[in-house]
Design a protein around this motif. Structure first.
Motif, PDB file in Angstrom:
ATOM      1  N   VAL A  82      -6.989   2.161 -10.333  1.00 43.48           N
ATOM      2  CA  VAL A  82      -6.295   3.339  -9.819  1.00 43.48           C
ATOM      3  C   VAL A  82      -5.382   3.880 -10.918  1.00 43.48           C
ATOM      4  O   VAL A  82      -4.570   3.146 -11.480  1.00 43.48           O
ATOM      5  CB  VAL A  82      -5.476   2.994  -8.556  1.00 43.48           C
ATOM      6  N   VAL A 110      -2.722   9.891  -7.294  1.00 46.68           N
ATOM      7  CA  VAL A 110      -3.924   9.375  -7.961  1.00 46.68           C
ATOM      8  C   VAL A 110      -4.685  10.529  -8.596  1.00 46.68           C
ATOM      9  O   VAL A 110      -4.973  11.525  -7.936  1.00 46.68           O
ATOM     10  CB  VAL A 110      -4.837   8.623  -6.972  1.00 46.68           C
ATOM     11  N   GLN A 113      -9.930   7.234  -9.828  1.00 47.32           N
ATOM     12  CA  GLN A 113     -10.103   5.907  -9.272  1.00 47.32           C
ATOM     13  C   GLN A 113     -11.475   5.392  -9.676  1.00 47.32           C
ATOM     14  O   GLN A 113     -12.480   6.112  -9.573  1.00 47.32           O
ATOM     15  CB  GLN A 113      -9.979   5.927  -7.752  1.00 47.32           C
TER      16      GLN A 113
END
Length: 117
Positions: A82, A110, A113
């Protein structure tokens, strides 16, 4: 031919850890050194959250550049894959509590990922 043990490096050891937090402290991520300041604060944050030892222990490492130089400070949590951007002091608190303690990524921070099968 005898071996001289003084010429062999000592094998390093690292204590067990659950996650590894990589923090970019390169000059292109943050012009005023904010990344280094965040990195320096992690020891106390980990201790306060119980992440400095035991089953949830998090290892931290500075890296010079991730080659993702926009939206810094940037950090990566492994082995979760992440990647976070805009890691302000407040956002770091959220990442520590929600991701590192509770195991749930902070989705609005984020930017990448890792794909898992």
């Amino acid at each position: 031919m005898s071996e001289d043990v003084d010429h062999f490096p000592v094998k390093p050891t690292i204590g067990n850890y659950k996650r590894h937090l990589l923090v970019c402290t390169g000059p292109r991520c943050t012009l005023e050194g904010e990344s280094q300041t965040l990195f320096d604060s992690l020891g106390e944050k980990f201790k306060a959250a119980g992440l400095d030892k035991g089953a949830l222990r998090v290892k931290r490492t500075r890296v010079a550049c991730f080659a993702a130089c926009k939206g810094g400070p940037i950090l990566c949590v492994q082995p979760d894959g992440v990647w976070y951007y805009n890691v302000t002091s407040e956002n770091l608190e959220r990442i520590v509590q929600q991701h590192l303690v509770e195991g749930m990524p902070v989705e609005d921070l984020v930017f990448h990922q890792q794909i898992t099968d």
